[in-house]
Design a protein around this motif. Structure first.
Motif, PDB file in Angstrom:
ATOM      1  N   UNK A 134     172.701   9.645  85.217  1.00 55.32           N
ATOM      2  CA  UNK A 134     172.235   8.517  86.041  1.00 55.32           C
ATOM      3  C   UNK A 134     171.738   7.367  85.161  1.00 55.32           C
ATOM      4  N   UNK A 135     171.052   7.717  84.089  1.00 57.45           N
ATOM      5  CA  UNK A 135     170.575   6.699  83.147  1.00 57.45           C
ATOM      6  C   UNK A 135     171.757   5.928  82.544  1.00 57.45           C
ATOM      7  N   UNK A 136     172.781   6.646  82.129  1.00 55.99           N
ATOM      8  CA  UNK A 136     173.987   5.997  81.592  1.00 55.99           C
ATOM      9  C   UNK A 136     174.689   5.155  82.656  1.00 55.99           C
ATOM     10  N   UNK A 137     174.744   5.688  83.873  1.00 54.74           N
ATOM     11  CA  UNK A 137     175.365   4.962  84.975  1.00 54.74           C
ATOM     12  C   UNK A 137     174.630   3.640  85.225  1.00 54.74           C
ATOM     13  N   UNK A 138     173.292   3.660  85.166  1.00 62.21           N
ATOM     14  CA  UNK A 138     172.505   2.438  85.345  1.00 62.21           C
ATOM     15  C   UNK A 138     172.788   1.426  84.240  1.00 62.21           C
ATOM     16  N   UNK A 139     172.901   1.901  82.999  1.00 60.67           N
ATOM     17  CA  UNK A 139     173.222   1.014  81.877  1.00 60.67           C
ATOM     18  C   UNK A 139     174.584   0.367  82.097  1.00 60.67           C
ATOM     19  N   UNK A 140     175.577   1.164  82.463  1.00 59.59           N
ATOM     20  CA  UNK A 140     176.925   0.634  82.697  1.00 59.59           C
ATOM     21  C   UNK A 140     176.903  -0.385  83.839  1.00 59.59           C
ATOM     22  N   UNK A 141     176.195  -0.081  84.932  1.00 59.28           N
ATOM     23  CA  UNK A 141     176.121  -1.008  86.063  1.00 59.28           C
ATOM     24  C   UNK A 141     175.463  -2.328  85.677  1.00 59.28           C
ATOM     25  N   UNK A 142     174.374  -2.260  84.907  1.00 56.60           N
ATOM     26  CA  UNK A 142     173.702  -3.484  84.440  1.00 56.60           C
ATOM     27  C   UNK A 142     174.631  -4.307  83.559  1.00 56.60           C
ATOM     28  N   UNK A 143     175.331  -3.630  82.669  1.00 52.86           N
ATOM     29  CA  UNK A 143     176.243  -4.335  81.765  1.00 52.86           C
ATOM     30  C   UNK A 143     177.439  -4.920  82.520  1.00 52.86           C
ATOM     31  N   UNK A 144     177.937  -4.202  83.516  1.00 53.49           N
ATOM     32  CA  UNK A 144     179.043  -4.736  84.323  1.00 53.49           C
ATOM     33  C   UNK A 144     178.609  -6.030  85.010  1.00 53.49           C
ATOM     34  N   UNK A 145     177.369  -6.059  85.491  1.00 51.06           N
ATOM     35  CA  UNK A 145     176.838  -7.278  86.110  1.00 51.06           C
ATOM     36  C   UNK A 145     176.773  -8.417  85.106  1.00 51.06           C
ATOM     37  N   UNK A 146     176.313  -8.118  83.886  1.00 49.71           N
ATOM     38  CA  UNK A 146     176.258  -9.145  82.833  1.00 49.71           C
ATOM     39  C   UNK A 146     177.646  -9.682  82.509  1.00 49.71           C
ATOM     40  N   UNK A 147     178.621  -8.801  82.425  1.00 47.82           N
ATOM     41  CA  UNK A 147     179.989  -9.234  82.138  1.00 47.82           C
ATOM     42  C   UNK A 147     180.501 -10.146  83.246  1.00 47.82           C
ATOM     43  N   UNK A 148     180.219  -9.771  84.474  1.00 47.81           N
ATOM     44  CA  UNK A 148     180.685 -10.565  85.612  1.00 47.81           C
ATOM     45  C   UNK A 148     180.026 -11.940  85.636  1.00 47.81           C
ATOM     46  N   UNK A 149     178.708 -11.983  85.446  1.00 49.45           N
ATOM     47  CA  UNK A 149     177.967 -13.250  85.447  1.00 49.45           C
ATOM     48  C   UNK A 149     178.457 -14.172  84.340  1.00 49.45           C
ATOM     49  N   UNK A 150     178.795 -13.595  83.190  1.00 56.15           N
ATOM     50  CA  UNK A 150     179.247 -14.392  82.044  1.00 56.15           C
ATOM     51  C   UNK A 150     180.763 -14.582  82.017  1.00 56.15           C
ATOM     52  N   UNK A 151     181.431 -14.075  83.050  1.00 54.93           N
ATOM     53  CA  UNK A 151     182.875 -14.264  83.210  1.00 54.93           C
ATOM     54  C   UNK A 151     183.673 -13.780  81.990  1.00 54.93           C
ATOM     55  N   UNK A 152     183.334 -12.562  81.535  1.00 54.05           N
ATOM     56  CA  UNK A 152     184.054 -11.949  80.424  1.00 54.05           C
ATOM     57  C   UNK A 152     184.501 -10.549  80.848  1.00 54.05           C
ATOM     58  N   UNK A 153     185.460  -9.998  80.109  1.00 55.46           N
ATOM     59  CA  UNK A 153     186.046  -8.711  80.490  1.00 55.46           C
ATOM     60  C   UNK A 153     185.426  -7.495  79.812  1.00 55.46           C
ATOM     61  N   UNK A 154     184.785  -7.695  78.644  1.00 56.24           N
ATOM     62  CA  UNK A 154     184.271  -6.529  77.917  1.00 56.24           C
ATOM     63  C   UNK A 154     183.095  -6.911  77.030  1.00 56.24           C
ATOM     64  N   UNK A 155     182.489  -5.905  76.422  1.00 49.26           N
ATOM     65  CA  UNK A 155     181.286  -6.092  75.613  1.00 49.26           C
ATOM     66  C   UNK A 155     181.537  -7.004  74.410  1.00 49.26           C
ATOM     67  N   UNK A 156     182.694  -6.879  73.788  1.00 50.30           N
ATOM     68  CA  UNK A 156     182.983  -7.713  72.613  1.00 50.30           C
ATOM     69  C   UNK A 156     183.063  -9.186  72.985  1.00 50.30           C
ATOM     70  N   UNK A 157     183.712  -9.488  74.097  1.00 52.45           N
ATOM     71  CA  UNK A 157     183.774 -10.879  74.559  1.00 52.45           C
ATOM     72  C   UNK A 157     182.381 -11.382  74.923  1.00 52.45           C
TER      73      UNK A 157
END
Length: 150
Positions: A8-31
Protein backbone atom coordinates in the motif's frame (compact mmCIF):
# COMPACT_ATOMS: atom_id res chain seq x y z
CA UNK A 1 -0.30 -7.91 6.91
CA UNK A 2 3.20 -6.43 7.00
CA UNK A 3 3.62 -7.10 3.27
CA UNK A 4 0.23 -5.61 2.46
CA UNK A 5 1.14 -2.43 4.35
CA UNK A 6 4.38 -2.12 2.34
CA UNK A 7 2.52 -2.72 -0.92
CA UNK A 8 0.00 0.00 0.00
CA UNK A 9 2.88 2.35 0.79
CA UNK A 10 4.40 1.68 -2.65
CA UNK A 11 0.99 2.07 -4.28
CA UNK A 12 0.61 5.50 -2.62
CA UNK A 13 4.05 6.57 -3.88
CA UNK A 14 3.20 5.47 -7.43
CA UNK A 15 -0.18 7.26 -7.29
CA UNK A 16 1.43 10.50 -6.04
CA UNK A 17 4.07 10.32 -8.75
CA UNK A 18 1.49 9.57 -11.45
CA UNK A 19 -0.32 12.75 -10.39
CA UNK A 20 2.94 14.73 -10.62
CA UNK A 21 3.60 13.37 -14.10
CA UNK A 22 0.11 14.29 -15.21
CA UNK A 23 0.25 17.82 -13.76
CA UNK A 24 3.63 18.41 -15.42
CA UNK A 25 2.44 16.87 -18.70
CA UNK A 26 5.25 14.30 -18.92
CA UNK A 27 5.21 10.54 -19.49
CA UNK A 28 7.83 9.25 -17.04
CA UNK A 29 10.16 10.03 -14.15
CA UNK A 30 13.12 10.89 -16.38
CA UNK A 31 11.13 13.48 -18.32
CA UNK A 32 9.82 14.88 -15.03
CA UNK A 33 13.31 15.20 -13.52
CA UNK A 34 14.54 17.00 -16.66
CA UNK A 35 11.58 19.39 -16.63
CA UNK A 36 11.89 20.67 -13.06
CA UNK A 37 14.38 23.35 -12.08
CA UNK A 38 14.17 24.44 -8.45
CA UNK A 39 12.59 21.33 -6.97
CA UNK A 40 13.94 18.05 -5.67
CA UNK A 41 14.26 15.39 -8.32
CA UNK A 42 12.43 12.12 -7.79
CA UNK A 43 14.64 9.16 -6.93
CA UNK A 44 14.23 5.73 -8.40
CA UNK A 45 13.04 3.06 -5.97
CA UNK A 46 14.01 -0.60 -6.38
CA UNK A 47 11.99 -3.18 -4.42
CA UNK A 48 12.96 -6.85 -4.28
CA UNK A 49 10.35 -9.45 -3.30
CA UNK A 50 12.52 -12.55 -2.75
CA UNK A 51 9.70 -14.97 -1.97
CA UNK A 52 7.06 -13.84 -4.40
CA UNK A 53 4.90 -16.98 -4.35
CA UNK A 54 4.31 -16.73 -0.58
CA UNK A 55 3.46 -13.05 -0.98
CA UNK A 56 0.72 -13.98 -3.47
CA UNK A 57 -0.68 -16.66 -1.16
CA UNK A 58 -0.88 -14.22 1.74
CA UNK A 59 -3.95 -12.38 0.44
CA UNK A 60 -5.64 -11.94 -2.93
CA UNK A 61 -5.41 -8.15 -2.50
CA UNK A 62 -1.63 -8.45 -2.96
CA UNK A 63 -2.19 -9.73 -6.53
CA UNK A 64 -4.23 -6.67 -7.47
CA UNK A 65 -1.77 -4.18 -5.98
CA UNK A 66 1.25 -5.94 -7.52
CA UNK A 67 -0.43 -5.89 -10.95
CA UNK A 68 -1.09 -2.13 -10.57
CA UNK A 69 2.48 -1.48 -9.43
CA UNK A 70 3.86 -3.42 -12.40
CA UNK A 71 1.62 -1.49 -14.79
CA UNK A 72 2.55 2.03 -13.61
CA UNK A 73 5.61 1.61 -11.39
CA UNK A 74 8.40 1.80 -13.97
CA UNK A 75 7.23 5.07 -15.49
CA UNK A 76 7.17 6.58 -11.98
CA UNK A 77 10.58 5.17 -11.03
CA UNK A 78 9.32 2.35 -8.81
CA UNK A 79 10.71 -1.01 -9.95
CA UNK A 80 9.75 -4.43 -8.60
CA UNK A 81 11.98 -7.47 -8.82
CA UNK A 82 9.77 -10.48 -8.17
CA UNK A 83 11.66 -13.66 -7.43
CA UNK A 84 10.23 -17.13 -7.06
CA UNK A 85 11.89 -20.47 -6.55
CA UNK A 86 9.06 -22.46 -8.09
CA UNK A 87 6.90 -22.29 -11.20
CA UNK A 88 3.26 -22.90 -10.39
CA UNK A 89 -0.13 -21.42 -11.20
CA UNK A 90 0.15 -18.85 -8.40
CA UNK A 91 3.45 -17.50 -9.67
CA UNK A 92 2.38 -17.67 -13.30
CA UNK A 93 -0.89 -15.81 -12.68
CA UNK A 94 -1.70 -14.37 -16.12
CA UNK A 95 -2.61 -10.85 -14.91
CA UNK A 96 0.75 -10.44 -13.18
CA UNK A 97 2.83 -12.48 -15.63
CA UNK A 98 1.73 -10.36 -18.60
CA UNK A 99 2.61 -7.11 -16.80
CA UNK A 100 6.17 -8.11 -15.90
CA UNK A 101 8.38 -6.28 -18.39
CA UNK A 102 11.38 -8.65 -18.34
CA UNK A 103 11.42 -12.25 -17.22
CA UNK A 104 14.52 -14.28 -16.38
CA UNK A 105 14.47 -17.99 -15.77
CA UNK A 106 17.71 -19.19 -14.18
CA UNK A 107 17.12 -22.88 -13.66
CA UNK A 108 14.42 -25.48 -13.99
CA UNK A 109 14.08 -28.47 -11.72
CA UNK A 110 12.20 -30.79 -14.06
CA UNK A 111 10.79 -31.34 -17.54
CA UNK A 112 7.32 -30.79 -16.05
CA UNK A 113 8.36 -27.32 -14.88
CA UNK A 114 9.74 -26.66 -18.34
CA UNK A 115 6.39 -27.54 -19.87
CA UNK A 116 4.54 -25.17 -17.53
CA UNK A 117 6.75 -22.25 -18.52
CA UNK A 118 7.52 -22.89 -22.17
CA UNK A 119 4.73 -25.28 -23.24
CA UNK A 120 7.50 -27.36 -24.82
CA UNK A 121 10.83 -28.94 -23.88
CA UNK A 122 13.01 -25.99 -24.93
CA UNK A 123 13.51 -24.88 -21.34
CA UNK A 124 14.82 -28.22 -20.19
CA UNK A 125 18.28 -27.21 -21.42
CA UNK A 126 18.55 -25.05 -18.29
CA UNK A 127 18.22 -27.95 -15.89
CA UNK A 128 21.34 -28.01 -13.72
CA UNK A 129 23.18 -25.39 -15.77
CA UNK A 130 24.26 -21.87 -14.86
CA UNK A 131 22.45 -20.29 -17.79
CA UNK A 132 19.28 -18.26 -17.87
CA UNK A 133 16.65 -17.43 -20.43
CA UNK A 134 15.47 -13.86 -20.83
CA UNK A 135 12.15 -12.65 -22.21
CA UNK A 136 11.72 -9.03 -23.25
CA UNK A 137 8.21 -7.64 -22.90
CA UNK A 138 7.82 -7.00 -26.61
CA UNK A 139 9.41 -10.30 -27.65
CA UNK A 140 8.01 -12.88 -25.27
CA UNK A 141 7.98 -15.54 -27.96
CA UNK A 142 11.68 -15.14 -28.72
CA UNK A 143 14.24 -16.47 -26.25
CA UNK A 144 17.79 -15.40 -25.65
CA UNK A 145 20.27 -17.49 -23.79
CA UNK A 146 22.72 -15.58 -21.59
CA UNK A 147 25.52 -16.71 -19.30
CA UNK A 148 25.38 -15.86 -15.59
CA UNK A 149 27.80 -16.31 -12.71
CA UNK A 150 26.86 -17.95 -9.43
Amino acid sequence: MKHLDKLHELQNIVNERMSLLKVNNVDNIDQYNKSIVNQSKLKHILVVAPNFNSLLRETFQNNKIIAELLENGAKTGVYLILQSYVANNDVLDKEIYDKVSNKYIFRLSSKEESLKIFENHRGHQLHGNGDCLSYDKDKISSMKRIQICN
